[in-house]
Design a protein around this motif. Structure first.
Motif, PDB file in Angstrom:
ATOM      1  N   VAL A 165     -25.016  25.115 -23.797  1.00 55.71           N
ATOM      2  CA  VAL A 165     -22.924  24.977 -23.344  1.00 55.71           C
ATOM      3  C   VAL A 165     -23.308  26.252 -22.086  1.00 55.71           C
ATOM      4  O   VAL A 165     -22.955  26.556 -21.318  1.00 55.71           O
ATOM      5  CB  VAL A 165     -22.375  25.972 -24.018  1.00 55.71           C
ATOM      6  CG1 VAL A 165     -21.124  26.186 -23.877  1.00 55.71           C
ATOM      7  CG2 VAL A 165     -22.259  24.256 -25.248  1.00 55.71           C
ATOM      8  N   THR A 166     -23.997  27.509 -21.853  1.00 55.05           N
ATOM      9  CA  THR A 166     -23.412  28.680 -21.248  1.00 55.05           C
ATOM     10  C   THR A 166     -24.333  28.090 -19.809  1.00 55.05           C
ATOM     11  O   THR A 166     -24.496  27.859 -18.834  1.00 55.05           O
ATOM     12  CB  THR A 166     -23.916  29.694 -21.524  1.00 55.05           C
ATOM     13  OG1 THR A 166     -23.918  30.142 -22.782  1.00 55.05           O
ATOM     14  CG2 THR A 166     -24.709  31.028 -20.076  1.00 55.05           C
ATOM     15  N   LEU A 167     -25.218  27.064 -20.265  1.00 53.76           N
ATOM     16  CA  LEU A 167     -26.045  26.561 -18.746  1.00 53.76           C
ATOM     17  C   LEU A 167     -25.069  25.512 -17.616  1.00 53.76           C
ATOM     18  O   LEU A 167     -25.784  25.346 -17.076  1.00 53.76           O
ATOM     19  CB  LEU A 167     -27.478  26.172 -19.177  1.00 53.76           C
ATOM     20  CG  LEU A 167     -28.259  27.822 -19.887  1.00 53.76           C
ATOM     21  CD1 LEU A 167     -29.682  26.968 -20.079  1.00 53.76           C
ATOM     22  CD2 LEU A 167     -28.574  28.400 -18.224  1.00 53.76           C
ATOM     23  N   ILE A 168     -24.832  24.603 -19.212  1.00 58.84           N
ATOM     24  CA  ILE A 168     -23.626  23.614 -18.403  1.00 58.84           C
ATOM     25  C   ILE A 168     -23.019  23.839 -17.929  1.00 58.84           C
ATOM     26  O   ILE A 168     -23.344  23.842 -16.952  1.00 58.84           O
ATOM     27  CB  ILE A 168     -23.066  22.530 -20.058  1.00 58.84           C
ATOM     28  CG1 ILE A 168     -24.672  22.166 -20.743  1.00 58.84           C
ATOM     29  CG2 ILE A 168     -22.515  21.563 -19.186  1.00 58.84           C
ATOM     30  CD1 ILE A 168     -24.770  21.323 -21.560  1.00 58.84           C
ATOM     31  N   ILE A 169     -22.038  25.237 -18.068  1.00 56.11           N
ATOM     32  CA  ILE A 169     -21.274  26.119 -17.410  1.00 56.11           C
ATOM     33  C   ILE A 169     -21.906  26.246 -16.330  1.00 56.11           C
ATOM     34  O   ILE A 169     -21.312  25.980 -15.474  1.00 56.11           O
ATOM     35  CB  ILE A 169     -20.661  26.523 -18.362  1.00 56.11           C
ATOM     36  CG1 ILE A 169     -19.356  26.563 -19.126  1.00 56.11           C
ATOM     37  CG2 ILE A 169     -19.811  26.983 -17.289  1.00 56.11           C
ATOM     38  CD1 ILE A 169     -18.989  27.037 -20.044  1.00 56.11           C
ATOM     39  N   TYR A 170     -22.673  26.850 -16.812  1.00 56.72           N
ATOM     40  CA  TYR A 170     -23.881  27.125 -14.904  1.00 56.72           C
ATOM     41  C   TYR A 170     -23.878  25.951 -13.914  1.00 56.72           C
ATOM     42  O   TYR A 170     -23.679  26.691 -12.886  1.00 56.72           O
ATOM     43  CB  TYR A 170     -24.858  28.286 -15.527  1.00 56.72           C
ATOM     44  CG  TYR A 170     -25.477  29.227 -13.990  1.00 56.72           C
ATOM     45  CD1 TYR A 170     -24.576  30.289 -14.195  1.00 56.72           C
ATOM     46  CD2 TYR A 170     -26.224  29.556 -13.697  1.00 56.72           C
ATOM     47  CE1 TYR A 170     -24.325  31.122 -12.505  1.00 56.72           C
ATOM     48  CE2 TYR A 170     -26.783  30.007 -12.833  1.00 56.72           C
ATOM     49  CZ  TYR A 170     -26.229  30.911 -12.409  1.00 56.72           C
ATOM     50  OH  TYR A 170     -26.671  31.545 -11.562  1.00 56.72           O
ATOM     51  N   VAL A 171     -23.757  25.657 -14.436  1.00 61.13           N
ATOM     52  CA  VAL A 171     -24.662  24.071 -13.994  1.00 61.13           C
ATOM     53  C   VAL A 171     -23.477  23.697 -12.645  1.00 61.13           C
ATOM     54  O   VAL A 171     -23.781  23.898 -11.468  1.00 61.13           O
ATOM     55  CB  VAL A 171     -24.678  22.680 -14.512  1.00 61.13           C
ATOM     56  CG1 VAL A 171     -24.312  21.709 -13.309  1.00 61.13           C
ATOM     57  CG2 VAL A 171     -25.894  22.732 -15.069  1.00 61.13           C
ATOM     58  N   PHE A 172     -22.647  24.087 -13.091  1.00 68.25           N
ATOM     59  CA  PHE A 172     -21.119  24.309 -12.421  1.00 68.25           C
ATOM     60  C   PHE A 172     -20.791  25.497 -11.623  1.00 68.25           C
ATOM     61  O   PHE A 172     -20.112  26.229 -10.322  1.00 68.25           O
ATOM     62  CB  PHE A 172     -19.778  23.574 -13.033  1.00 68.25           C
ATOM     63  CG  PHE A 172     -19.728  22.599 -13.653  1.00 68.25           C
ATOM     64  CD1 PHE A 172     -19.213  21.498 -12.547  1.00 68.25           C
ATOM     65  CD2 PHE A 172     -20.172  22.117 -14.929  1.00 68.25           C
ATOM     66  CE1 PHE A 172     -19.364  20.504 -13.290  1.00 68.25           C
ATOM     67  CE2 PHE A 172     -20.349  21.153 -14.977  1.00 68.25           C
ATOM     68  CZ  PHE A 172     -19.664  20.598 -14.379  1.00 68.25           C
TER      69      PHE A 172
END
Length: 277
Positions: A86-93
Motif C-alpha cells: 500500500v505504501t509503494l502504491i501511494i508513493y507512485v502518486f
C-alpha cells in the motif's frame, strides 16, 4: 545514461529513510509473530497435555503440528507485506505530486535540468521498481530465517519443517510475489510495471490539463485496461475459444508491451509539450 542513473539514485535517496522504516517494521513484526505464534502454540500444548492430561498423540490429532504456514496465513506475515504494498502504491502518486506541491515546487527545478525529461520519467519508474524488488528480496531472505527460528522454538515432535518453496507454493499471495518460473516473473512484474507507467501517464494528463486532465486521466486509464483485457473480453462472447492458451498468452504479452510503450510515449510527449516551467 549517466544523468539517468544519477536521477535514479536521487529518487531512491529521497525515499530511503521511509524505505528503511518499512523494512524495519517488516522484520520486527514478522520475527515477533514467529515468537508469539510459537509460544502460544506451546502454551496450549502444555495446558492440554499437562493440565488436562491429554496424550501427545491426541493433541496432535486435534491441533496438528506447527509450521511456517501458520505464520504465513496470519497478519503477522501478511500485514507488513500489505503495508509495504500500500505504501509503494501511494508513493507512485507522491513521487510526482510531492515535487509539485512540496516546498519550492521542486518539479520546476527538476524539469529544467540539462537532460531529456524522459530521463526524469523513467528514473521515477525505475526507482519504484527497484524498491519493489528490494522488499521482495528482503522477504525472501526472511522466510528461511523465520522458519529456522520457529523450528528452534518448537520441539521436533510438534513441528513440521517446510522449505521456502513449499511455503510459497502453498500460499496464494506469496505464490504471486514469488513466481515459480522466470516466465511467470516476467508476466507478473511486467504487468505491475505496465500499471506504474499507466498511472504515471495519467498523472501527466492531470498535471497538463488540471480539471479536464482528471477526466482525461480516467478515460486514458480505462481505455488501457480495456485494451489489455480485450482478448479475454472477446472470448466471453464466443461459444468456442478462438485462441489456444499459449496464443492468448502471447497476445496479452504483445498488448502489454504496446500499452507500456504507448504510456511512455504519451507521458514523454506531455512532459515535453504540455507541462511548462
Amino acid at each position: 545514461m549517466n544523468r539517468y542513473l544519477k536521477l535514479v539514485n536521487f529518487e531512491l535517496s529521497r525515499f530511503m529513510k521511509f524505505y528503511l522504516i518499512l523494512i524495519a517494521i517488516t522484520v520486527v513484526v514478522q520475527i515477533t509473530g514467529v515468537i508469539v505464534k510459537a509460544k502460544t502454540f506451546m502454551a496450549n500444548a502444555d495446558q492440554k497435555i499437562y493440565e488436562e492430561m491429554m496424550s501427545k498423540s491426541d493433541f496432535l490429532d486435534e491441533f496438528g503440528t506447527m509450521s511456517m504456514m501458520d505464520l504465513a496465513q496470519s497478519l503477522w506475515l501478511m500485514g507488513p507485506i500489505a503495508l509495504c504494498a500500500v505504501t509503494l502504491i501511494i508513493y507512485v502518486f507522491l513521487i510526482w505530486y510531492r515535487d509539485w506541491f512540496g516546498k519550492n515546487t521542486f518539479i520546476y527545478r527538476l524539469l529544467m535540468l540539462p537532460t531529456n525529461r524522459l530521463n526524469v520519467y523513467l528514473a521515477k519508474a525505475t526507482a519504484i521498481f527497484l524498491m519493489v524488488l528490494g522488499l521482495i528480496s528482503i522477504q525472501m531472505l526472511l522466510l528461511p530465517l523465520e522458519n529456522s527460528l520457529l523450528m528452534w522454538l518448537v520441539p521436533d515432535d510438534f513441528q513440521t519443517d517446510l522449505g521456502v518453496f513449499e511455503i510459497v507454493h502453498n500460499h496464494r499471495e506469496l505464490a504471486i510475489l514469488y513466481p515459480q518460473s522466470f516466465i511467470e516473473f516476467l508476466l507478473y512484474y511486467g504487468a505491475g510495471f505496465m500499471a506504474v507507467f499507466i498511472l504515471f501517464t495519467a498523472i501527466m494528463f492531470e498535471r497538463s490539463f488540471r480539471w479536464k486532465g482528471i477526466l482525461l486521466a480516467v478515460l486514458y486509464g480505462g481505455i488501457s485496461i480495456i485494451v489489455f483485457a480485450l482478448p479475454f473480453i472477446s472470448m466471453m462472447f464466443t461459444e468456442h475459444p478462438l485462441l489456444y492458451p499459449l496464443e492468448l498468452l502471447g497476445l496479452e504479452v504483445l498488448f502489454g508491451i504496446m500499452i507500456t510503450a504507448a504510456a511512455i510515449w504519451v507521458g514523454h510527449y506531455l512532459l515535453m509539450k504540455k507541462i511548462r516551467v
